[in-house]
Design an enzyme around this catalytic site. Structure first.
Site, short mmCIF file in Angstrom:
data_model
loop_
_atom_site.label_atom_id
_atom_site.label_comp_id
_atom_site.label_asym_id
_atom_site.label_seq_id
_atom_site.Cartn_x
_atom_site.Cartn_y
_atom_site.Cartn_z
CD GLU A 43 41.98 37.91 31.17
OE1 GLU A 43 42.22 36.96 31.83
OE2 GLU A 43 41.48 38.86 32.06
NE ARG A 68 53.55 30.73 30.83
CZ ARG A 68 53.67 30.46 31.99
NH1 ARG A 68 54.86 30.44 32.34
NH2 ARG A 68 52.86 30.43 33.03
CE1 TYR A 113 54.70 28.56 39.50
CE2 TYR A 113 56.43 28.29 37.96
CZ TYR A 113 55.66 29.02 38.26
OH TYR A 113 55.20 30.47 38.05
CB CYS A 165 71.89 30.79 51.64
SG CYS A 165 73.88 31.30 51.46
CE1 TYR A 171 52.81 35.57 35.31
CE2 TYR A 171 53.28 34.20 33.36
CZ TYR A 171 52.58 34.93 34.29
OH TYR A 171 51.15 35.00 33.65
C1 LIG Z 1 47.90 35.01 34.87
C2 LIG Z 1 46.69 35.26 34.14
C3 LIG Z 1 46.61 35.35 32.59
C4 LIG Z 1 47.74 35.28 31.89
O1 LIG Z 1 48.44 33.96 32.01
P1 LIG Z 1 49.37 33.42 31.14
O2 LIG Z 1 49.65 32.06 31.34
O3 LIG Z 1 50.62 34.28 31.53
O4 LIG Z 1 48.90 33.94 29.58
C5 LIG Z 1 45.44 35.75 32.21
N1 LIG Z 1 44.17 35.82 33.02
C6 LIG Z 1 44.36 35.65 34.36
C7 LIG Z 1 43.04 36.00 35.00
C8 LIG Z 1 45.35 35.17 34.89
O5 LIG Z 1 45.36 35.34 36.12
#
Ligand SMILES: *Cc1c(COP(=O)(O)O)cnc(C)c1O
Length: 444
Positions: free
Chosen positions: A290, A293, A334, A361, A390
């Site tokens: 998954e 980013r 962050y 502000c 993001y």
């Molecule tokens: C946020 C998230 C991702 C993606 O993370 P990246 O750092 O953007 O690759 C994948 N799986 C889950 C469960 C997430 O919460």
């Protein structure tokens, strides 16, 4: 500033992305403006898919849409053959409205509401990633009432802490997400789910963190997941067909960030899964990952117009731009770091060190501290690179600032994919109760 993808400096000494002069983009669409390099997004998608092809595994590469969820992006993910992770009804709605195939949508999140679950079941999405017992029972009850069976993965906290910033680590035991393997919750949920009539257990999920630059965490997670899968098989006689190892693959924001190529992460994952499952005489599962980013992050650049400049002699020069934490909250949230350049004076040498302030502000509304630039003037165009993930998705209307437009650029063509917000978007949902109405307004 590092030039990602198709970014280059053109013959006019200006930053060009996707064959489009950024100054022309700013004039046509206004600033702040999110500019996405479509070719780079597609290249990032293909790097993952190509790495899996030939691995011998069945796989899905699910784009974690929370990184940047718009209908045009869903179209690209679909065209590139990716699956899609959603975390809310809004993301699900966006994907469905874009025509994304529901069977390739996975629904994540630690607090899916009954309405969201109904919406997802009615849309016939591919899979729920179940996060807790409350959700398991709710999904089962809703599925049962509709006479359907729902495919499910179970999110584990494998007890692997990826080497990353504390706020974006999610793999440790002390996490709001998922079922802990160590304390028995993971085994208990699989056992309960296996006995439910409307849940089909596909397998388990693990996401160890974000902005990860090494493969060791994924290897460890594969080991833990395989060990858990073998325990489940031995105890319950149930065999997983899917292992989802999450996202979190790092990207280069600034010098010193050393991301690995997508293929290196994928090979480490496929090798580890093959080794760990074979070792336990376990049939090789499908592997799902998954990335969020790393699909869109370095493809995004934000263009701002420089406005006020405040020089505090001997201390610091603040250069303010027409956006800030409303379009990029990551530095304030962050301490995220970014690189930038003057897009209209791209060949000029840096002559001073300045700090880029947003217009909100909040003293904390700073985009970049200590950035070397050619002495900026009001009206210059500042390009901040690597803002694709993001940023738009976390943007807000703080100070009632209108969210910027988003354009995709490719081969010299720029297409609007999100319109700039209007004043109506900002105040149009407001309602003035009768008793607060101004007399004149009321009588009019
Ligand atoms: C946020 C998230 C991702 C993606 O993370 P990246 O750092 O953007 O690759 C994948 N799986 C889950 C469960 C997430 O919460």
């Amino acid at each position: 500033m590092y030039l990602h993808g198709t970014s280059r400096i053109n013959e006019f000494g200006r930053l060009e992305i996707g064959g489009c002069d950024t100054l022309a983009l700013a004039e046509r669409f206004g600033t702040p403006l999110y500019v996405y390099d479509e070719e780079l997004i597609r290249r990032r998608c293909r790097e993952y898919v190509d790495a899996f092809r030939g691995s011998g595994f069945e796989f899905q590469v699910a784009y974690a849409s929370k990184a940047f969820c718009t209908m045009a992006m869903c179209r690209i993910a679909d065209e590139e053959g990716l699956s899609l992770d959603v975390v809310s009804d809004g993301e699900l709605y966006t994907a469905l409205r874009a025509g994304f195939p529901p069977e390739r949508i996975h629904f994540h999140g630690n607090n899916k509401t009954p309405e969201e679950i109904e919406m997802a079941i009615d849309a016939k999405i591919g899979c729920f990633v179940i996060d807790n017992f409350t959700e398991l029972r709710l999904v089962n009850a809703i599925a049962e009432s509709r006479g359907v069976k729902v495919k499910a993965l179970f999110r584990l906290t494998p007890g692997v802490s990826a080497h990353t910033h504390e706020y974006i680590s999610t793999g440790q035991t002390d996490s709001k997400f998922g079922f802990d393997i160590g304390n028995g919750a993971a085994m208990a949920v699989i056992e309960e789910a296996a006995g439910l009539s409307s849940i089909e257990v596909l397998g388990v999920h693990s996401h160890i963190g974000s902005q990860i630059f090494e493969v060791e965490g994924f290897r460890l997670a594969a080991d833990k997941v395989a060990s858990f899968a073998a325990d489940v098989r031995d105890r319950l006689g149930l065999v997983f067909s899917v292992i989802n190892l999450g996202g979190g693959f790092g990207i280069r924001y600034v010098e010193g960030d050393k991301p690995l190529p997508a293929g290196t992460y994928v090979r480490a994952i496929t090798d580890a899964v093959r080794e760990q499952f074979t070792k336990r005489s376990y049939p090789l599962p499908q592997i799902w990952i998954e990335p969020g980013r790393s699909i869109v992050g370095d493809a995004g650049t934000t263009l701002y117009t420089v406005g006020s400049i405040k020089d505090i002699p001997g201390v610091r020069k603040y250069v303010s731009v027409d956006g800030g934490m409303t379009d990029n909250p990551r530095p304030a949230l962050y301490d995220a770091v970014y690189e930038a350049m003057l897009a209209n004076r791209a060949n000029e040498e840096a002559s001073e060190v300045v700090s880029i302030a947003g217009k909100c502000c909040e003293s904390g509304d700073m985009l970049i501290w200590d950035l070397p630039l050619p002495s900026p003037n009001a009206g210059d165009l500042l390009a901040v690179s690597c803002t694709g993930a993001y940023n738009y998705s976390m943007a807000s209307n703080y100070n009632r600032i209108r969210r910027p437009a988003v354009v995709f650029v490719r081969d010299g063509q720029a297409d609007l994919v999100v319109k700039r917000e209007t004043y109506e978007d900002v105040a149009g949902n407001d309602v003035i109760p009768e008793r607060l109405r101004k007399k004149e307004v009321h009588q009019a």
